[in-house]
Design an enzyme around this catalytic site. Sequence first.
Site, PDB file in Angstrom:
ATOM      1  N   ASP A  12     -47.661 -11.937 -45.795  1.00 20.26           N
ATOM      2  CA  ASP A  12     -48.295 -12.943 -46.818  1.00 20.26           C
ATOM      3  C   ASP A  12     -46.790 -13.995 -46.697  1.00 20.26           C
ATOM      4  O   ASP A  12     -46.563 -14.657 -47.445  1.00 20.26           O
ATOM      5  CB  ASP A  12     -48.718 -11.720 -47.667  1.00 20.26           C
ATOM      6  CG  ASP A  12     -49.511 -11.463 -47.570  1.00 20.26           C
ATOM      7  OD1 ASP A  12     -50.520 -11.813 -47.025  1.00 20.26           O
ATOM      8  OD2 ASP A  12     -49.233 -10.257 -48.557  1.00 20.26           O
ATOM      9  N   LYS A  15     -47.756 -17.244 -42.790  1.00 14.20           N
ATOM     10  CA  LYS A  15     -48.674 -18.189 -41.397  1.00 14.20           C
ATOM     11  C   LYS A  15     -49.495 -18.820 -41.613  1.00 14.20           C
ATOM     12  O   LYS A  15     -49.663 -20.216 -40.585  1.00 14.20           O
ATOM     13  CB  LYS A  15     -48.713 -16.537 -41.188  1.00 14.20           C
ATOM     14  CG  LYS A  15     -47.710 -15.807 -40.627  1.00 14.20           C
ATOM     15  CD  LYS A  15     -47.606 -14.363 -39.894  1.00 14.20           C
ATOM     16  CE  LYS A  15     -48.359 -13.623 -40.575  1.00 14.20           C
ATOM     17  NZ  LYS A  15     -48.529 -13.234 -42.438  1.00 14.20           N
ATOM     18  N   GLY A  39     -55.015 -11.365 -44.936  1.00 11.57           N
ATOM     19  CA  GLY A  39     -55.552 -13.057 -45.443  1.00 11.57           C
ATOM     20  C   GLY A  39     -54.298 -13.925 -45.083  1.00 11.57           C
ATOM     21  O   GLY A  39     -53.377 -13.626 -46.329  1.00 11.57           O
ATOM     22  N   HIS A  40     -55.343 -14.780 -45.022  1.00 13.00           N
ATOM     23  CA  HIS A  40     -54.464 -15.696 -44.950  1.00 13.00           C
ATOM     24  C   HIS A  40     -55.641 -16.869 -45.054  1.00 13.00           C
ATOM     25  O   HIS A  40     -56.254 -17.494 -44.868  1.00 13.00           O
ATOM     26  CB  HIS A  40     -54.092 -16.502 -43.064  1.00 13.00           C
ATOM     27  CG  HIS A  40     -54.106 -15.553 -42.556  1.00 13.00           C
ATOM     28  ND1 HIS A  40     -53.716 -15.724 -41.240  1.00 13.00           N
ATOM     29  CD2 HIS A  40     -52.565 -14.726 -42.350  1.00 13.00           C
ATOM     30  CE1 HIS A  40     -53.175 -14.521 -40.270  1.00 13.00           C
ATOM     31  NE2 HIS A  40     -52.876 -13.675 -41.361  1.00 13.00           N
ATOM     32  N   ARG A 141     -58.818   5.734 -25.950  1.00 13.72           N
ATOM     33  CA  ARG A 141     -59.746   5.505 -25.597  1.00 13.72           C
ATOM     34  C   ARG A 141     -60.943   6.024 -25.537  1.00 13.72           C
ATOM     35  O   ARG A 141     -62.048   6.046 -24.631  1.00 13.72           O
ATOM     36  CB  ARG A 141     -59.864   6.022 -23.892  1.00 13.72           C
ATOM     37  CG  ARG A 141     -58.173   5.285 -23.466  1.00 13.72           C
ATOM     38  CD  ARG A 141     -57.021   6.468 -22.809  1.00 13.72           C
ATOM     39  NE  ARG A 141     -56.611   7.423 -23.460  1.00 13.72           N
ATOM     40  CZ  ARG A 141     -55.952   7.923 -22.330  1.00 13.72           C
ATOM     41  NH1 ARG A 141     -55.736   8.266 -21.512  1.00 13.72           N
ATOM     42  NH2 ARG A 141     -55.566   8.933 -23.220  1.00 13.72           N
ATOM     43  N   GLN A 198     -49.640  -9.613 -40.152  1.00 18.11           N
ATOM     44  CA  GLN A 198     -49.012  -9.456 -40.453  1.00 18.11           C
ATOM     45  C   GLN A 198     -47.553 -10.079 -40.874  1.00 18.11           C
ATOM     46  O   GLN A 198     -47.492 -10.262 -40.614  1.00 18.11           O
ATOM     47  CB  GLN A 198     -49.016  -7.494 -39.753  1.00 18.11           C
ATOM     48  CG  GLN A 198     -50.728  -7.408 -40.598  1.00 18.11           C
ATOM     49  CD  GLN A 198     -51.289  -7.040 -39.891  1.00 18.11           C
ATOM     50  OE1 GLN A 198     -52.120  -7.695 -38.426  1.00 18.11           O
ATOM     51  NE2 GLN A 198     -52.857  -7.737 -40.556  1.00 18.11           N
ATOM     52  N   THR A 278     -56.200 -10.112 -49.795  1.00 20.36           N
ATOM     53  CA  THR A 278     -57.629  -9.520 -49.043  1.00 20.36           C
ATOM     54  C   THR A 278     -57.871  -8.333 -49.814  1.00 20.36           C
ATOM     55  O   THR A 278     -59.264  -8.170 -50.667  1.00 20.36           O
ATOM     56  CB  THR A 278     -56.660  -8.872 -48.311  1.00 20.36           C
ATOM     57  OG1 THR A 278     -56.719  -9.510 -47.155  1.00 20.36           O
ATOM     58  CG2 THR A 278     -58.120  -7.421 -47.183  1.00 20.36           C
TER      59      THR A 278
HETATM   60  P1  GDP Z   1     -50.367 -15.539 -44.329  1.00 20.27           P
HETATM   61  O1  GDP Z   1     -50.709 -13.816 -44.849  1.00 20.27           O
HETATM   62  O2  GDP Z   1     -48.742 -14.961 -44.398  1.00 20.27           O
HETATM   63  O3  GDP Z   1     -51.484 -16.335 -43.607  1.00 20.27           O
HETATM   64  O4  GDP Z   1     -49.841 -16.017 -46.540  1.00 20.27           O
HETATM   65  P2  GDP Z   1     -51.367 -15.332 -47.620  1.00 20.27           P
HETATM   66  O5  GDP Z   1     -51.696 -16.593 -47.497  1.00 20.27           O
HETATM   67  O6  GDP Z   1     -51.425 -14.745 -47.822  1.00 20.27           O
HETATM   68  O7  GDP Z   1     -49.783 -15.935 -48.527  1.00 20.27           O
HETATM   69  C1  GDP Z   1     -49.213 -16.566 -48.897  1.00 20.27           C
HETATM   70  C2  GDP Z   1     -49.351 -17.615 -50.086  1.00 20.27           C
HETATM   71  O8  GDP Z   1     -48.245 -18.369 -50.560  1.00 20.27           O
HETATM   72  C3  GDP Z   1     -50.460 -18.463 -50.098  1.00 20.27           C
HETATM   73  O9  GDP Z   1     -51.042 -18.430 -51.389  1.00 20.27           O
HETATM   74  C4  GDP Z   1     -50.247 -19.092 -49.978  1.00 20.27           C
HETATM   75  O10 GDP Z   1     -51.295 -20.785 -49.995  1.00 20.27           O
HETATM   76  C5  GDP Z   1     -48.825 -19.698 -50.584  1.00 20.27           C
HETATM   77  N1  GDP Z   1     -48.250 -20.604 -49.872  1.00 20.27           N
HETATM   78  C6  GDP Z   1     -47.816 -20.653 -48.711  1.00 20.27           C
HETATM   79  N2  GDP Z   1     -46.482 -21.532 -48.254  1.00 20.27           N
HETATM   80  C7  GDP Z   1     -46.644 -21.709 -49.568  1.00 20.27           C
HETATM   81  C8  GDP Z   1     -45.348 -22.241 -50.044  1.00 20.27           C
HETATM   82  O11 GDP Z   1     -44.086 -22.931 -49.299  1.00 20.27           O
HETATM   83  N3  GDP Z   1     -45.317 -22.309 -51.423  1.00 20.27           N
HETATM   84  C9  GDP Z   1     -45.659 -21.839 -52.273  1.00 20.27           C
HETATM   85  N4  GDP Z   1     -45.519 -21.906 -54.020  1.00 20.27           N
HETATM   86  N5  GDP Z   1     -46.955 -21.297 -51.862  1.00 20.27           N
HETATM   87  C10 GDP Z   1     -47.169 -21.525 -50.644  1.00 20.27           C
HETATM   88  P1  IMO Z   2     -51.492 -11.084 -43.598  1.00 22.83           P
HETATM   89  O1  IMO Z   2     -51.664 -11.667 -42.205  1.00 22.83           O
HETATM   90  C1  IMO Z   2     -49.682  -8.286 -45.844  1.00 22.83           C
HETATM   91  C2  IMO Z   2     -49.957  -3.754 -45.170  1.00 22.83           C
HETATM   92  C3  IMO Z   2     -50.912  -2.880 -46.165  1.00 22.83           C
HETATM   93  C4  IMO Z   2     -50.200  -1.756 -46.041  1.00 22.83           C
HETATM   94  C5  IMO Z   2     -50.652  -1.565 -44.154  1.00 22.83           C
HETATM   95  C6  IMO Z   2     -50.976  -0.575 -43.697  1.00 22.83           C
HETATM   96  O2  IMO Z   2     -52.461 -11.167 -44.748  1.00 22.83           O
HETATM   97  O3  IMO Z   2     -49.819 -11.212 -43.370  1.00 22.83           O
HETATM   98  P2  IMO Z   2     -52.943  -1.462 -42.909  1.00 22.83           P
HETATM   99  O4  IMO Z   2     -54.800  -1.684 -44.052  1.00 22.83           O
HETATM  100  O5  IMO Z   2     -53.349  -2.222 -41.484  1.00 22.83           O
HETATM  101  O6  IMO Z   2     -54.165  -0.061 -42.206  1.00 22.83           O
HETATM  102  O7  IMO Z   2     -52.296  -0.945 -43.934  1.00 22.83           O
HETATM  103  O8  IMO Z   2     -49.974  -2.520 -43.602  1.00 22.83           O
HETATM  104  N1  IMO Z   2     -50.756  -4.588 -44.771  1.00 22.83           N
HETATM  105  C7  IMO Z   2     -50.398  -6.397 -44.751  1.00 22.83           C
HETATM  106  N2  IMO Z   2     -49.881  -6.231 -46.043  1.00 22.83           N
HETATM  107  N3  IMO Z   2     -50.269  -9.165 -45.046  1.00 22.83           N
HETATM  108  C8  IMO Z   2     -51.071  -8.403 -44.146  1.00 22.83           C
HETATM  109  O9  IMO Z   2     -51.138  -9.247 -43.287  1.00 22.83           O
HETATM  110  C9  IMO Z   2     -50.481  -7.464 -44.124  1.00 22.83           C
HETATM  111  N4  IMO Z   2     -51.843  -6.388 -43.352  1.00 22.83           N
HETATM  112  C10 IMO Z   2     -51.755  -5.535 -43.468  1.00 22.83           C
HETATM  113  O10 IMO Z   2     -50.933  -3.391 -47.243  1.00 22.83           O
HETATM  114  O11 IMO Z   2     -49.033  -1.545 -46.406  1.00 22.83           O
HETATM  115 MG    MG Z   3     -51.612 -12.990 -46.035  1.00 21.20          MG
END
Ligand code: GDP
Ligand code: IMO
Ligand code: MG
Length: 409
Positions: A12, A15, A39-40, A141, A198, A278
Site C-alpha cells: 500500500d 505502487k 488493491g492498487h 505441484r 505487496q 481490498t
Molecule cells: P498500492 O497498493 O501500493 O498501489 O497502494 P494503495 O492504492 O493500496 O494505497 C495507497 C493510497 O494512497 C491510495 O488511496 C492512493 O490513492 C493514495 N496515494 C498514493 N500516493 C499518494 C500521495 O502521495 N499522497 C496521498 N495523500 N495519497 C496518496
Molecule cells: P498491495 O499490492 C497490504 C497482507 C495481508 C496479510 C498478509 C497475508 O495492495 O500493496 P494474504 O491474503 O496475501 O495471504 O495475506 O499480507 N497483504 C497486504 N497488505 N497490501 C497488500 O497488497 C497486501 N496483500 C497482502 O493483510 O497481513
Molecule cells: Mg494496496
Amino acid sequence: MNITVIGAQWGDEGKGKIVDYLAKDADLIVRFSGGANAGHTIVHGNVTYKLHLIPSGILYPGKKVILGTGMVIDPEALFTELKTLEEQGVPWEGRVFVSGRAHIVLPSYKKKDIEIDKKRKRPIGTTGRGIGVTYSKKSMRDGLRLVDLFNPDKMSLMEEADRKFLEGFLVRLKPMLVDVTAYIQHNRPSRMLLEGAQGVLLDLDLGTYPYVSSGYSAAAGAALGAGIGPRTIDGILGVFKAYSTRVGNGPFPTEFIQERDGKLEHLIREIGHEYGVTTGRPRRCGYLDLVALKYACFSNGIDGLVLTHLDVYDTMTSLNACVAYSIDGEETTDFPMGLPELERAQPVLKEFVGWHEPITQVAHFDNLPQAAKDYIAFIEDYTGTKITIVSVGSDRNQTILRREPWTKY
Ligand code: GDP
Ligand code: IMO
Ligand code: MG
C-alpha cells in the site's frame, strides 16, 4: 529498457499510482506477483480506479498489460474487475492478457484460506483471497494453471463443482491466454514496466515471516514472475510512504502507540485515508522505519526510491523517523531475522522540523519547503539510495519527477 516497481514496506505504498504515472512511456506492463489480495488505487481528477489483479497500466488507451506467471488468478475476481473497468469507461478487450503459466485460485481455496487462518493460534490476518492455499498447491505441484484449462486430461481429473465453475470462464479466457515469455521474445517491447504487488516486508523470503504473503513481491520475483531473465531488468524502483502502514497482523516496530504518540495514529490514518482497498480494514500506522527501508534497499538492489504521501505531514510542526532499533538495551540498524527480536524492537526516533504548509500543488523539487528537502536528504543519506520521484497527493499529476526514469541506473 525495463523497470521494476516494488513496494519497499508492507504494501500500500502507492505502487498503483506510480505504475500508472510511469506507464505513459511504457510499451508493455506486466504484473509479476500476488493476486486479488492486492488493491492498487489510481486517481485521475475526481475518478478513482481500484485494481486488484489488472496491472496499473490499463488506464492508458491502447497499452497492453499482462498478468504474469508469478501471479495467482481468481477468474471470478478477474472478470468482476474487468466489468467494473468497462463501467468506468475503460475498454480492455484485446489489451489484457494472462500468462498460461499463472496459477488459478478456486473458490474452495478462498474458503480454506479463511478457515486455516481462523484456526491459527496467532492468525496472519490474510485477505481471505485464497492466496496462501494457491501458492502452496503450486509448490506441492498440485496446482492448476491457466493453460491446464485447455487440457482435457487435466480437466477430467477435477472435482465436478470446480470443473463447472471453470467452464463458465473458458470462452472469455481463451483469447486472453498468452505465453508471456514468448510474447516478450517476439514483440521485444522497448520499454517494459514490471509491476509488483505487496511489498518487501510481505515477501515470502525477505519479509517478516510468517506474517507475510505467499508470493515473491521482492525485486528478485520480477524476472521469474514475468518470465524473463533478471539481467534484462535495467532499474528497480522501490516505493515507500513518508510514514509506515501495515494491514493484518505481525511485527511492526514503529507502530504508533497511544502512551508515546498520543493521537498520531488516528491523525495519520484520517489524513492519509489509511483503510485497506481490498478488505476495508483500518491500516495500522507508524513512523517511517529507516532500518527496514535500508534493509529493503539492500536486499532488493533498489536503484531509486519513490517517496509517496509526503503531503500527509503538511499540518505538522515536527515529525519523527526511526533511525535504529533498541533491542534489550542494544542498538542496531540491521533488520532482525527473528520474530521475537522484531517484536521487542523499540524504535530510536529522530525528530525533524515540519514544513507546516501545503505541498500538494508543488510540481518541481526546488519548490518544496526546505524542511521537506532536509527530510528527503536525510533518508537518501541513511539508505544510500536516491529518491527519484516524490508524490504529494493521490492524483497522477501530483508527482514530482527528479530523474528521467527510463535511463540506465
Ligand atoms: P498500492 O497498493 O501500493 O498501489 O497502494 P494503495 O492504492 O493500496 O494505497 C495507497 C493510497 O494512497 C491510495 O488511496 C492512493 O490513492 C493514495 N496515494 C498514493 N500516493 C499518494 C500521495 O502521495 N499522497 C496521498 N495523500 N495519497 C496518496
Ligand atoms: P498491495 O499490492 C497490504 C497482507 C495481508 C496479510 C498478509 C497475508 O495492495 O500493496 P494474504 O491474503 O496475501 O495471504 O495475506 O499480507 N497483504 C497486504 N497488505 N497490501 C497488500 O497488497 C497486501 N496483500 C497482502 O493483510 O497481513
Ligand atoms: Mg494496496
